[in-house]
Motif scaffolding. Sequence first.
Motif, PDB file in Angstrom:
ATOM      1  N   CYS A 195      77.234 -14.944 -64.945  1.00  0.00           N
ATOM      2  CA  CYS A 195      77.391 -13.896 -65.948  1.00  0.00           C
ATOM      3  C   CYS A 195      76.779 -12.593 -65.429  1.00  0.00           C
ATOM      4  O   CYS A 195      75.650 -12.588 -64.922  1.00  0.00           O
ATOM      5  N   ALA A 196      77.518 -11.503 -65.565  1.00  0.00           N
ATOM      6  CA  ALA A 196      77.063 -10.202 -65.068  1.00  0.00           C
ATOM      7  C   ALA A 196      75.865  -9.659 -65.845  1.00  0.00           C
ATOM      8  O   ALA A 196      75.112  -8.841 -65.320  1.00  0.00           O
ATOM      9  N   ILE A 197      75.658 -10.120 -67.062  1.00  0.00           N
ATOM     10  CA  ILE A 197      74.545  -9.628 -67.881  1.00  0.00           C
ATOM     11  C   ILE A 197      73.346 -10.568 -67.814  1.00  0.00           C
ATOM     12  O   ILE A 197      72.227 -10.149 -67.538  1.00  0.00           O
ATOM     13  N   SER A 198      73.565 -11.854 -68.055  1.00  0.00           N
ATOM     14  CA  SER A 198      72.453 -12.800 -68.167  1.00  0.00           C
ATOM     15  C   SER A 198      72.141 -13.558 -66.883  1.00  0.00           C
ATOM     16  O   SER A 198      71.075 -14.140 -66.759  1.00  0.00           O
ATOM     17  N   GLY A 199      73.083 -13.588 -65.964  1.00  0.00           N
ATOM     18  CA  GLY A 199      72.905 -14.388 -64.754  1.00  0.00           C
ATOM     19  C   GLY A 199      73.174 -15.867 -64.976  1.00  0.00           C
ATOM     20  O   GLY A 199      73.040 -16.668 -64.061  1.00  0.00           O
ATOM     21  N   GLN A 200      73.572 -16.212 -66.198  1.00  0.00           N
ATOM     22  CA  GLN A 200      73.848 -17.619 -66.551  1.00  0.00           C
ATOM     23  C   GLN A 200      75.050 -18.143 -65.763  1.00  0.00           C
ATOM     24  O   GLN A 200      76.041 -17.452 -65.574  1.00  0.00           O
ATOM     25  N   ARG A 201      74.940 -19.368 -65.338  1.00  0.00           N
ATOM     26  CA  ARG A 201      76.018 -20.043 -64.611  1.00  0.00           C
ATOM     27  C   ARG A 201      77.127 -20.423 -65.597  1.00  0.00           C
ATOM     28  O   ARG A 201      76.856 -21.029 -66.633  1.00  0.00           O
ATOM     29  N   ILE A 202      78.367 -20.049 -65.286  1.00  0.00           N
ATOM     30  CA  ILE A 202      79.508 -20.342 -66.146  1.00  0.00           C
ATOM     31  C   ILE A 202      80.501 -21.202 -65.362  1.00  0.00           C
ATOM     32  O   ILE A 202      81.124 -20.711 -64.412  1.00  0.00           O
ATOM     33  N   PRO A 203      80.665 -22.467 -65.730  1.00  0.00           N
ATOM     34  CA  PRO A 203      81.692 -23.284 -65.068  1.00  0.00           C
ATOM     35  C   PRO A 203      83.065 -22.641 -65.280  1.00  0.00           C
ATOM     36  O   PRO A 203      83.344 -22.096 -66.361  1.00  0.00           O
ATOM     37  N   LEU A 204      83.928 -22.675 -64.274  1.00  0.00           N
ATOM     38  CA  LEU A 204      85.221 -22.020 -64.391  1.00  0.00           C
ATOM     39  C   LEU A 204      86.019 -22.513 -65.590  1.00  0.00           C
ATOM     40  O   LEU A 204      86.708 -21.731 -66.242  1.00  0.00           O
ATOM     41  N   GLU A 205      85.903 -23.792 -65.904  1.00  0.00           N
ATOM     42  CA  GLU A 205      86.663 -24.315 -67.045  1.00  0.00           C
ATOM     43  C   GLU A 205      86.154 -23.779 -68.385  1.00  0.00           C
ATOM     44  O   GLU A 205      86.856 -23.846 -69.390  1.00  0.00           O
ATOM     45  N   ASP A 206      84.960 -23.190 -68.412  1.00  0.00           N
ATOM     46  CA  ASP A 206      84.395 -22.622 -69.633  1.00  0.00           C
ATOM     47  C   ASP A 206      84.486 -21.095 -69.684  1.00  0.00           C
ATOM     48  O   ASP A 206      84.079 -20.484 -70.670  1.00  0.00           O
ATOM     49  N   LEU A 207      84.986 -20.477 -68.629  1.00  0.00           N
ATOM     50  CA  LEU A 207      85.043 -19.017 -68.556  1.00  0.00           C
ATOM     51  C   LEU A 207      86.098 -18.474 -69.526  1.00  0.00           C
ATOM     52  O   LEU A 207      87.273 -18.815 -69.420  1.00  0.00           O
ATOM     53  N   ARG A 208      85.661 -17.663 -70.492  1.00  0.00           N
ATOM     54  CA  ARG A 208      86.561 -17.105 -71.508  1.00  0.00           C
ATOM     55  C   ARG A 208      86.483 -15.581 -71.612  1.00  0.00           C
ATOM     56  O   ARG A 208      87.375 -14.955 -72.181  1.00  0.00           O
ATOM     57  N   TYR A 209      85.404 -14.980 -71.101  1.00  0.00           N
ATOM     58  CA  TYR A 209      85.178 -13.551 -71.303  1.00  0.00           C
ATOM     59  C   TYR A 209      84.941 -12.854 -69.965  1.00  0.00           C
ATOM     60  O   TYR A 209      84.145 -13.310 -69.154  1.00  0.00           O
ATOM     61  N   TRP A 210      85.643 -11.724 -69.768  1.00  0.00           N
ATOM     62  CA  TRP A 210      85.460 -10.925 -68.559  1.00  0.00           C
ATOM     63  C   TRP A 210      85.969  -9.521 -68.787  1.00  0.00           C
ATOM     64  O   TRP A 210      86.688  -9.258 -69.748  1.00  0.00           O
ATOM     65  N   SER A 211      85.608  -8.635 -67.892  1.00  0.00           N
ATOM     66  CA  SER A 211      86.098  -7.260 -67.918  1.00  0.00           C
ATOM     67  C   SER A 211      87.055  -7.072 -66.755  1.00  0.00           C
ATOM     68  O   SER A 211      86.679  -7.293 -65.595  1.00  0.00           O
ATOM     69  N   ILE A 212      88.261  -6.650 -67.073  1.00  0.00           N
ATOM     70  CA  ILE A 212      89.236  -6.350 -66.024  1.00  0.00           C
ATOM     71  C   ILE A 212      88.805  -5.089 -65.281  1.00  0.00           C
ATOM     72  O   ILE A 212      88.847  -5.040 -64.059  1.00  0.00           O
ATOM     73  N   ALA A 213      88.380  -4.076 -66.034  1.00  0.00           N
ATOM     74  CA  ALA A 213      87.995  -2.793 -65.433  1.00  0.00           C
ATOM     75  C   ALA A 213      86.810  -2.926 -64.495  1.00  0.00           C
ATOM     76  O   ALA A 213      86.787  -2.327 -63.415  1.00  0.00           O
TER      77      ALA A 213
END
Length: 70
Positions: free
Chosen positions: A30-48
């Motif tokens: 995570c760009a804010i928290s540094g938390q590890r996000i498994p790819l299968e759980d990834l739901r939020y991102w910024s395209i820009a």
Amino acid sequence: MLMSNRDRPARLHYMPYSFRVLQAGDHVLCAISGQRIPLEDLRYWSIARQEPYASAALSVEAELKARAAG
């Protein structure tokens, strides 16, 4: 010898509604928290900004920071 993608961060290209794997791995940070996000759980991102987020709240936080900075 085959290399395992376990415990390796992936490199992704974020697009509307999906992402493309540029370098194989099993998670992103995570760009804010540094938390590890498994790819299968990834739901939020910024395209820009091409950044992943662990939750909707962290996504909003990143957006507010970006607007304030720029």
